[in-house]
Design an enzyme around this catalytic site. Structure first.
Site, short mmCIF file in Angstrom:
data_model
loop_
_atom_site.label_atom_id
_atom_site.label_comp_id
_atom_site.label_asym_id
_atom_site.label_seq_id
_atom_site.Cartn_x
_atom_site.Cartn_y
_atom_site.Cartn_z
N HIS A 56 47.93 35.84 44.23
CA HIS A 56 47.83 36.27 42.82
C HIS A 56 48.89 35.60 41.93
O HIS A 56 49.44 36.22 41.02
CB HIS A 56 47.95 37.79 42.71
CG HIS A 56 46.85 38.52 43.42
ND1 HIS A 56 45.62 38.74 42.86
CD2 HIS A 56 46.79 39.06 44.66
CE1 HIS A 56 44.86 39.40 43.72
NE2 HIS A 56 45.55 39.59 44.82
N ASN A 129 41.23 44.89 42.36
CA ASN A 129 40.56 43.59 42.27
C ASN A 129 39.29 43.74 41.45
O ASN A 129 38.90 44.85 41.09
CB ASN A 129 40.18 43.09 43.67
CG ASN A 129 41.35 42.43 44.40
OD1 ASN A 129 42.23 41.85 43.78
ND2 ASN A 129 41.34 42.53 45.71
#
Ligand code: NDP
Length: 483
Positions: A56, A129
């Site tokens: 990420h 997510n």
């Protein structure tokens, strides 16, 4: 408010006489060591980068607000849901998973959907997510899986073989693989994707009843996906496309919104539910647990400084507030430990004191932790730094205890499967709900990657796809030229 002086200074506030020329012994002589401002400038520059997130790393972020529209107080006593109309400030960070900090936005990848709600009882971080599931359900596999998404140890290039080699031996990944290679694997932009808490969490109400809960944020902009050929083009000529588009939308007042829903399961139902409700590779079908509306989340303010607000934003699934808690999901349990640990490594032990991570409500933080790198608040002042003490230091409040959680069994290494077909039904269901066009695109997207890997891995994958749905497997086998 007095106007900030525009006089350039050193970091210690000393006026700088020259910011263009270094101090030398004579017009052609060497630089003097006493040019401490030059030394400070170069030394700070050398230290501008902090460790990049392993996953990420590339992200855009924005501030916003959550507004409660429906009463869910029968499920949770969390104060942010205490009444309809209540608003809570929040910050969201939206990322790709695999690429480095400078990588392209428009790649096929899962997107991080990390939210920090600045509630009156501390921060609630929902680190989700844009997918309701994940590739694995046990954290023991996490570093291995992430290595398959990263660069080859020898060539330092991305290589499709590692991921398919891994997936072909980890059938629980098939559900997430199906989502990833569907049209939703490349969103048109951040406003056009859903967000999911993904793990099962728990709610606890004022009567101390526990419910298992899943969190869903459905886009009000509608789901829109990007064609792979457009994504490839943009990855080359406009790699920060999603980041820029979100920024522009918010600048012009086009605020993205998501409707916030929960699915709620009474605690006792978990034991006998057809699916293991704590398996991160599974959803709870809506037919069994319908979506219950909670509120609206709106992003309405851009960061003023990327590093301060987006890069230094630190999320941890361990940050839950009274009324919201964990579940036995093995992936969640591990993330509770490893996210905070990653932030301590990346930002230092006092990362929660950084302005973007600090609670907005005043006087919420009351701790005995002291010192450590970059402790830039009053470090607890003269107050006692141990407990118990007789000097009025903060004390724990047992009324915040959660009801006990019943567990049973022997300590052992357990697989979480509930039946031999468990890993295939839900990906098959997803395939079957897609339109013919979406199914065709899914197969083409998979084949585009799978054709690059050795035949024996292709064959193993086809067996999995076929178990999910015969037409799914046959379509892939045919396109790969396999029997
Ligand atoms: P439903 O028909 O009630 O729901 C189908 C869900 O699938 C919707 O939430 C829809 O999202 C979502 N969806 C549609 N296309 C895709 C895609 N390409 N990638 C990811 N999600 C997609 O069915 P069930 O609840 O019975 O679930 C059937 C299957 O749908 C599941 O096996 C799972 O794969 C998938 N799914 C289920 C979710 C759940 O929480 N139950 C959540 C997301 C997916 P939208 O409404 O936003 O279009």
């Amino acid at each position: 408010m007095s106007k900030k002086s525009n006089k350039l200074t050193t970091a210690a506030g000393i006026p700088v006489a020259d910011n263009q020329t270094s101090l030398t012994a004579g017009a052609r002589g060497p630089t003097l060591l006493q040019d401490h401002y030059l030394l400070e400038k170069l030394a700070h520059f050398n230290r501008e980068r902090i460790p990049e997130r392993v996953v990420h790393a590339k992200a855009a972020g924005a501030h916003g607000v959550l507004t409660v529209t429906k009463d869910i107080t029968k499920y949770t006593k969390a104060k942010l849901f205490s009444k309809v109309g209540k608003q809570t400030e929040m910050f969201g960070r939206f990322s790709t998973v695999a690429g480095e900090k400078g990588s392209a936005d428009t790649v096929r990848d899962v997107r991080g959907f990390a939210l920090k709600f600045y509630t009156e009882e501390g921060n609630w971080d929902l680190v989700g997510n844009n997918t309701p599931t994940f590739f694995i359900r046990d954290a023991m596999k996490f570093p291995d899986f992430i290595h398959t998404q990263k660069r080859d140890p020898q060539t330092n290039a991305k290589d499709d073989t590692a991921q398919w080699d891994f997936w072909s031996q980890v059938p629980e990944s098939l559900h997430q693989v199906t989502i990833l290679f569907s049209d939703r694997g490349i969103p048109l932009g951040i406003p056009y994707m859903n967000g999911y808490g993904s793990h099962t969490y728990s709610f606890i109400n004022a009567k101390d009843e526990r419910f298992w809960v899943k969190f869903h944020f459905k886009t009000q902009q509608s789901i829109k996906c990007m064609k792979p050929e457009d994504a490839d083009r943009l990855a080359g000529c406009d790699p920060d496309y999603h980041t820029k588009e979100l920024f522009k939308a918010i600048e012009k007042g086009d605020y993205p919104k998501w409707t916030f829903y929960v699915q709620v399961m009474p605690e006792v139902e978990a034991e006998h539910y057809r699916w293991n409700p704590f398996d991160l590779t599974k959803v709870w079908p809506h037919g069994d647990y319908p979506l219950i509306e909670v509120g609206v989340m709106e992003l309405n303010r851009n960061p003023v400084n990327y590093f301060a607000e987006v890069e230094q934003a630190a999320f941890s699934p361990g940050n839950v507030v009274p009324g919201i808690s964990f579940s036995p999901c093995k992936m969640l349990q591990a993330r509770i430990v490893s996210y905070a640990d990653a932030q301590r490594y990346r930002l230092g032990v006092n990362f929660e004191r950084l302005p973007i991570n600090a609670p907005h409500a005043t006087k919420v933080v009351n701790i005995y932790q002291r010192d450590g790198h970059m402790r830039f608040d009053d470090n607890g002042g003269p107050g006692p730094n141990y407990e118990p003490n007789t000097f009025g230091g903060p004390q724990a409040d047992p009324s915040y205890k959660e009801p006990p959680l019943k567990i049973s069994g022997d300590a052992d290494w357990y697989e979480q499967k509930r039946g031999v077909d468990d890993d295939y039904i839900q990906p098959g269901n997803l395939f079957r709900l897609m339109s013919a066009k979406q199914q065709k695109e899914l197969i083409a997207n998979i084949v585009g990657s799978l054709k690059k890997v050795p035949k024996e891995i292709q064959q193993k994958m086809v067996v999995h796809f076929r178990k999910a749905d015969k037409a799914y497997g046959d379509g892939i086998a045919q396109s790969l030229g396999l029997k």
